[in-house]
Scaffold this motif. Structure first.
Motif, PDB file in Angstrom:
ATOM      1  N   ARG A 197      46.525  43.185  35.771  1.00  0.00           N
ATOM      2  CA  ARG A 197      46.479  44.643  35.583  1.00  0.00           C
ATOM      3  C   ARG A 197      46.114  45.352  36.882  1.00  0.00           C
ATOM      4  O   ARG A 197      46.692  46.394  37.222  1.00  0.00           O
ATOM      5  N   ALA A 198      45.173  44.799  37.623  1.00  0.00           N
ATOM      6  CA  ALA A 198      44.759  45.412  38.884  1.00  0.00           C
ATOM      7  C   ALA A 198      45.921  45.454  39.871  1.00  0.00           C
ATOM      8  O   ALA A 198      46.141  46.463  40.543  1.00  0.00           O
ATOM      9  N   LEU A 199      46.661  44.381  39.960  1.00  0.00           N
ATOM     10  CA  LEU A 199      47.780  44.323  40.904  1.00  0.00           C
ATOM     11  C   LEU A 199      48.939  45.199  40.452  1.00  0.00           C
ATOM     12  O   LEU A 199      49.655  45.758  41.286  1.00  0.00           O
ATOM     13  N   LEU A 253      48.585  48.025  39.115  1.00  0.00           N
ATOM     14  CA  LEU A 253      48.227  49.393  39.499  1.00  0.00           C
ATOM     15  C   LEU A 253      48.835  49.763  40.854  1.00  0.00           C
ATOM     16  O   LEU A 253      49.080  50.935  41.131  1.00  0.00           O
ATOM     17  N   ASP A 254      49.045  48.746  41.692  1.00  0.00           N
ATOM     18  CA  ASP A 254      49.680  48.969  42.998  1.00  0.00           C
ATOM     19  C   ASP A 254      51.185  48.731  42.930  1.00  0.00           C
ATOM     20  O   ASP A 254      51.833  48.513  43.951  1.00  0.00           O
ATOM     21  N   ASN A 255      51.723  48.742  41.733  1.00  0.00           N
ATOM     22  CA  ASN A 255      53.159  48.585  41.478  1.00  0.00           C
ATOM     23  C   ASN A 255      53.709  47.205  41.816  1.00  0.00           C
ATOM     24  O   ASN A 255      54.907  47.051  42.015  1.00  0.00           O
ATOM     25  N   HIS A 256      52.839  46.193  41.885  1.00  0.00           N
ATOM     26  CA  HIS A 256      53.319  44.829  42.054  1.00  0.00           C
ATOM     27  C   HIS A 256      53.796  44.311  40.710  1.00  0.00           C
ATOM     28  O   HIS A 256      53.298  44.721  39.659  1.00  0.00           O
ATOM     29  N   MET A 257      54.750  43.406  40.744  1.00  0.00           N
ATOM     30  CA  MET A 257      55.172  42.691  39.552  1.00  0.00           C
ATOM     31  C   MET A 257      54.354  41.412  39.512  1.00  0.00           C
ATOM     32  O   MET A 257      54.192  40.757  40.548  1.00  0.00           O
ATOM     33  N   THR A 258      53.826  41.045  38.354  1.00  0.00           N
ATOM     34  CA  THR A 258      53.016  39.841  38.265  1.00  0.00           C
ATOM     35  C   THR A 258      53.569  38.874  37.229  1.00  0.00           C
ATOM     36  O   THR A 258      54.215  39.268  36.262  1.00  0.00           O
ATOM     37  N   VAL A 259      53.291  37.615  37.496  1.00  0.00           N
ATOM     38  CA  VAL A 259      53.608  36.529  36.574  1.00  0.00           C
ATOM     39  C   VAL A 259      52.301  35.759  36.422  1.00  0.00           C
ATOM     40  O   VAL A 259      51.595  35.550  37.410  1.00  0.00           O
ATOM     41  N   GLY A 260      51.978  35.330  35.219  1.00  0.00           N
ATOM     42  CA  GLY A 260      50.735  34.607  34.990  1.00  0.00           C
ATOM     43  C   GLY A 260      50.979  33.163  34.606  1.00  0.00           C
ATOM     44  O   GLY A 260      52.001  32.832  34.008  1.00  0.00           O
ATOM     45  N   VAL A 278      44.573  41.394  48.592  1.00  0.00           N
ATOM     46  CA  VAL A 278      45.992  41.176  48.342  1.00  0.00           C
ATOM     47  C   VAL A 278      46.832  42.019  49.309  1.00  0.00           C
ATOM     48  O   VAL A 278      47.805  41.530  49.885  1.00  0.00           O
ATOM     49  N   GLY A 279      46.444  43.264  49.498  1.00  0.00           N
ATOM     50  CA  GLY A 279      47.170  44.130  50.432  1.00  0.00           C
ATOM     51  C   GLY A 279      47.190  43.559  51.841  1.00  0.00           C
ATOM     52  O   GLY A 279      48.241  43.544  52.507  1.00  0.00           O
ATOM     53  N   LYS A 280      46.055  43.056  52.296  1.00  0.00           N
ATOM     54  CA  LYS A 280      45.975  42.451  53.638  1.00  0.00           C
ATOM     55  C   LYS A 280      46.839  41.203  53.728  1.00  0.00           C
ATOM     56  O   LYS A 280      47.525  40.991  54.730  1.00  0.00           O
ATOM     57  N   ALA A 281      46.816  40.380  52.712  1.00  0.00           N
ATOM     58  CA  ALA A 281      47.605  39.142  52.727  1.00  0.00           C
ATOM     59  C   ALA A 281      49.102  39.450  52.783  1.00  0.00           C
ATOM     60  O   ALA A 281      49.857  38.770  53.477  1.00  0.00           O
ATOM     61  N   LEU A 282      49.528  40.473  52.075  1.00  0.00           N
ATOM     62  CA  LEU A 282      50.943  40.831  52.075  1.00  0.00           C
ATOM     63  C   LEU A 282      51.380  41.472  53.379  1.00  0.00           C
ATOM     64  O   LEU A 282      52.535  41.330  53.787  1.00  0.00           O
ATOM     65  N   LYS A 283      50.482  42.166  54.074  1.00  0.00           N
ATOM     66  CA  LYS A 283      50.824  42.818  55.334  1.00  0.00           C
ATOM     67  C   LYS A 283      50.954  41.852  56.499  1.00  0.00           C
ATOM     68  O   LYS A 283      51.557  42.166  57.505  1.00  0.00           O
TER      69      LYS A 283
END
Length: 122
Positions: free
Chosen positions: A19-21, A23-30, A115-120
């Protein structure tokens, strides 16, 4: 935005991260454990942009998953999370493969920041 695989055996924590991710418009798979997570990675065949995995899980732990993911998808960033000091020590040996280790409990803001830092970095 990114497609993120969240691997965590505690359903409440997995749902919180997803849910947190989102919020930043990421698509998630669990996935509920490392074995299931590895299956998802292989089925998605490179369509996952980031792996976020707990270290301590049944079936296959997060370190074994991180090693397999780094072998099969070397460009995919990997983040680990744990609430156990001994598991953080095990993760230190993976500095070349893992972007960061989130220490539980963590806040929504901290998760989103890491997560933002890792993706950048890509």
């Amino acid at each position: 935005m990114a497609r993120i695989l969240v691997v965590e055996d505690e359903e409440a924590v997995r749902d919180f991260c997803r849910r947190a991710l989102e919020l930043d418009n990421h698509m998630t798979v669990g996935a509920a454990d490392g074995g299931e997570g590895l299956d998802v990675l292989q089925m998605e065949a490179g369509a996952i942009d980031l792996l976020l995995t707990d270290i301590r899980m049944p079936v296959m732990d997060g370190i074994a998953l991180a090693l397999a993911a780094a072998r099969d998808f070397p460009k995919m960033p990997i983040l680990l999370m744990t609430g156990y000091a001994d598991q953080r020590e095990r993760a230190r040996n993976l500095e070349s493969l893992v972007r960061d280790v989130l220490v539980k409990p963590f806040t929504l803001a901290h998760l989103r920041e890491i997560v933002g830092k890792a993706l950048k970095k890509d």
